[in-house]
Motif scaffolding. Structure first.
Motif, PDB file in Angstrom:
ATOM      1  N   ARG A 140      27.698  28.090  35.685  1.00 36.00           N
ATOM      2  CA  ARG A 140      27.647  26.912  36.542  1.00 36.00           C
ATOM      3  C   ARG A 140      28.135  27.221  37.946  1.00 36.00           C
ATOM      4  O   ARG A 140      28.736  28.269  38.181  1.00 36.00           O
ATOM      5  N   GLY A 141      27.883  26.295  38.863  1.00 39.39           N
ATOM      6  CA  GLY A 141      28.365  26.506  40.213  1.00 39.39           C
ATOM      7  C   GLY A 141      27.873  25.454  41.188  1.00 39.39           C
ATOM      8  O   GLY A 141      27.074  24.580  40.841  1.00 39.39           O
ATOM      9  N   ASN A 193      31.388  34.856  41.234  1.00 36.96           N
ATOM     10  CA  ASN A 193      31.351  34.894  42.695  1.00 36.96           C
ATOM     11  C   ASN A 193      31.366  33.467  43.215  1.00 36.96           C
ATOM     12  O   ASN A 193      31.620  32.535  42.454  1.00 36.96           O
ATOM     13  N   ASP A 194      31.078  33.278  44.506  1.00 40.05           N
ATOM     14  CA  ASP A 194      31.163  31.933  45.085  1.00 40.05           C
ATOM     15  C   ASP A 194      30.201  30.936  44.435  1.00 40.05           C
ATOM     16  O   ASP A 194      30.420  29.731  44.502  1.00 40.05           O
ATOM     17  N   TYR A 195      29.144  31.427  43.833  1.00 42.68           N
ATOM     18  CA  TYR A 195      28.109  30.517  43.339  1.00 42.68           C
ATOM     19  C   TYR A 195      27.985  30.486  41.822  1.00 42.68           C
ATOM     20  O   TYR A 195      27.239  29.674  41.284  1.00 42.68           O
ATOM     21  N   LEU A 213      40.335  33.596  37.012  1.00 42.44           N
ATOM     22  CA  LEU A 213      40.278  33.404  35.562  1.00 42.44           C
ATOM     23  C   LEU A 213      41.171  32.228  35.177  1.00 42.44           C
ATOM     24  O   LEU A 213      42.357  32.215  35.477  1.00 42.44           O
ATOM     25  N   ILE A 214      40.586  31.235  34.529  1.00 39.27           N
ATOM     26  CA  ILE A 214      41.404  30.079  34.158  1.00 39.27           C
ATOM     27  C   ILE A 214      41.063  29.630  32.737  1.00 39.27           C
ATOM     28  O   ILE A 214      39.905  29.662  32.322  1.00 39.27           O
ATOM     29  N   LEU A 233      35.386  33.178  37.436  1.00 36.87           N
ATOM     30  CA  LEU A 233      34.662  32.954  38.689  1.00 36.87           C
ATOM     31  C   LEU A 233      34.019  34.260  39.108  1.00 36.87           C
ATOM     32  O   LEU A 233      34.665  35.108  39.721  1.00 36.87           O
ATOM     33  N   SER A 284      37.233  30.320  31.771  1.00 32.66           N
ATOM     34  CA  SER A 284      36.227  30.406  32.835  1.00 32.66           C
ATOM     35  C   SER A 284      36.521  31.568  33.763  1.00 32.66           C
ATOM     36  O   SER A 284      37.664  31.791  34.148  1.00 32.66           O
ATOM     37  N   ARG A 311      46.273  29.463  34.736  1.00 30.65           N
ATOM     38  CA  ARG A 311      45.564  30.306  35.681  1.00 30.65           C
ATOM     39  C   ARG A 311      46.028  31.729  35.442  1.00 30.65           C
ATOM     40  O   ARG A 311      47.152  32.096  35.748  1.00 30.65           O
ATOM     41  N   THR A 333      30.036  30.652  38.083  1.00 34.09           N
ATOM     42  CA  THR A 333      31.214  30.687  37.220  1.00 34.09           C
ATOM     43  C   THR A 333      30.709  30.734  35.786  1.00 34.09           C
ATOM     44  O   THR A 333      29.759  30.030  35.440  1.00 34.09           O
ATOM     45  N   ARG A 355      44.479  34.638  36.441  1.00 32.83           N
ATOM     46  CA  ARG A 355      44.300  35.423  37.665  1.00 32.83           C
ATOM     47  C   ARG A 355      43.641  34.479  38.655  1.00 32.83           C
ATOM     48  O   ARG A 355      43.283  33.371  38.294  1.00 32.83           O
ATOM     49  N   ASP A 356      43.437  34.939  39.892  1.00 33.61           N
ATOM     50  CA  ASP A 356      42.764  34.080  40.860  1.00 33.61           C
ATOM     51  C   ASP A 356      41.379  33.652  40.399  1.00 33.61           C
ATOM     52  O   ASP A 356      40.868  32.629  40.813  1.00 33.61           O
TER      53      ASP A 356
END
Lengths: 302, 99
Positions: free
Chosen positions: A97-98, A44-46, A15-16, A42, A40, A10, A48, A12-13
């Motif tokens: 995706r999301g 936003n919430d919807y 980025l993985i 992220l 990957s 991980r 990635t 960053r919060d």
């Protein structure tokens, strides 16, 4: 023996990195291959965004159920491996995706662009795509719908182009549906786990004389597993029985043999992700004498 | 590993597991189960955890990982399983409370 270490990092919060190697120890030789390696983000919430070599998002089994500590039988359904494999395992590209809340229901999606497959001389496809051999991309995706807890229905697709022996470009279209149902209840004294996936792939007819057949493949699997996890007898809680039917239908041409199998399995869980699996497989393959077998596997996840 | 043998007994046993387990119905100890469930149920996120995290594989107990490890695992699962951001957030909060 197979060792499959996974690396999760991980950065960053949002980025993985995930990577998985497959180390196969065979006699004195160790084969190393890269299962996947993906970064990957992220967005936003919807949404990635992932880039790298990732497990095929239109193939539910491969993306989510194939690790040996998850798969309830010691082997994969026939359509998911070998030279006649209908769907790709992992591929190099970019995906978006999301998950989306729809009231109490859930929806999910994944769309991707990846390097396309290539065609072998016998008309089968190879999904080894580290270099883009034919300068043609594959586009695919999957949407899933989870109307209520424990149930998911998905539709996936992939469109690609391949070059045949003559160098002619042929279209490849794959459709997939998957179904998943899980239920844990006191009434059942445990949980049942029902899975199914069906894929259908059509490749344009080639003008090459050796490939003068309709290049269509289809097949899939249906599986039910039961574990008496709420049984009054503690001894039974860690056992699980599994029944799977899988089949493949290949082109009507020489050297393609349709196959059907019934597999019955009995598993014992030593821990949440450590189990011993026994299975007996009734294999009915066109043109091949009885190939039934007892299969045994011990597996442990991280 | 492949071993060839006659395994009628094995096949029957596997298929009979549901029946064997049904016979144990009378011994079901409901009291114990209900008590444990209601204790955990007071924490938010527990239902989402139970509903989502058993969909593909068996669940690990919350105490099998530290907070930092759950952060990574849930981020990984959010992506792999296409969980919604809110569900993932509530689940990881629950796991960190319960570990």
């Amino acid at each position: 023996m197979l060792v499959i270490p996974i690396f999760l990092w991980r950065l960053r919060d949002d980025l993985i990195f995930e990577g998985e190697l497959e180390l196969e120890l065979e006699d004195d030789i160790t084969h190393v291959s890269l299962e996947f390696a993906q970064l990957s983000y992220l967005f936003n919430d919807y949404v990635t965004i992932g880039v790298g070599k990732f497990l095929n998002p239109s193939n539910y089994f491969v993306e989510r159920l194939h690790p040996t500590w998850i798969n309830k039988l010691p082997d994969r359904p026939i359509t998911m491996g070998g030279v006649n494999s209908i769907q790709a395992g992992s591929q190099l590209g970019l995906q978006v995706r999301g998950g989306i809340p729809i009231g109490t229901m859930r929806g999910e999606y994944a769309f991707y662009v990846s390097n396309g497959p290539s065609m072998r001389d016998d008309g089968t496809l190879s999904f080894e795509d580290f270099t883009d051999g034919n300068n043609n991309k594959a586009v695919g995706g999957r949407i899933g719908w989870l109307p209520f807890t424990g149930f998911e229905l998905g539709y996936g697709f992939k469109v690609a182009g391949v070059d045949d022996l003559n160098g002619d470009r042929l279209n490849v279209i794959t459709h997939v549906i998957d179904l998943n149902y899980l239920q844990t209840s006191k009434f059942l004294l445990g949980n049942i786990d029902i899975r199914g996936q069906y894929a259908n792939r059509k490749i344009d007819r080639s003008s090459s004389p050796t490939l003068a057949f309709e290049n269509k493949s289809s097949g899939g699997y249906a599986q039910i597993a039961y574990r008496p996890s709420l049984s009054g007898l503690p001894l039974l809680r860690d056992f699980e029985s599994v029944l799977r039917y899988d089949w493949i239908e290949l082109p009507d041409a020489q050297d393609f043999n349709d196959e059907q199998r019934w597999t019955v399995g009995l598993n014992y869980y030593l821990a949440a992700s450590t189990m011993v699996k026994f299975a007996y497989q009734f294999d009915d393959k066109q043109g091949v004498p009885n190939d039934d077998a007892l299969i045994f596997q011990v597996t442990s996840g991280f | 590993m492949f071993i060839k043998s006659n395994t009628k007994l094995f096949v029957s046993l596997s298929l009979l597991l549901p029946l064997i387990s049904a016979c144990s119905l009378l011994k079901l100890n409901q009291q114990q189960d209900t008590k444990r469930v209601s204790q955990v149920l007071q924490k938010p996120g527990v239902q989402l955890w139970a509903d989502n995290c058993s969909r593909c594989h068996t669940m690990r107990s919350p105490d099998s990982y530290s907070d930092a490890q759950w952060d990574v695992a849930i981020l990984h699962m959010r992506i792999r399983a296409n969980l919604t951001a809110d569900d993932a957030k509530e689940i990881v909060e629950y796991l960190k409370l319960a570990n």
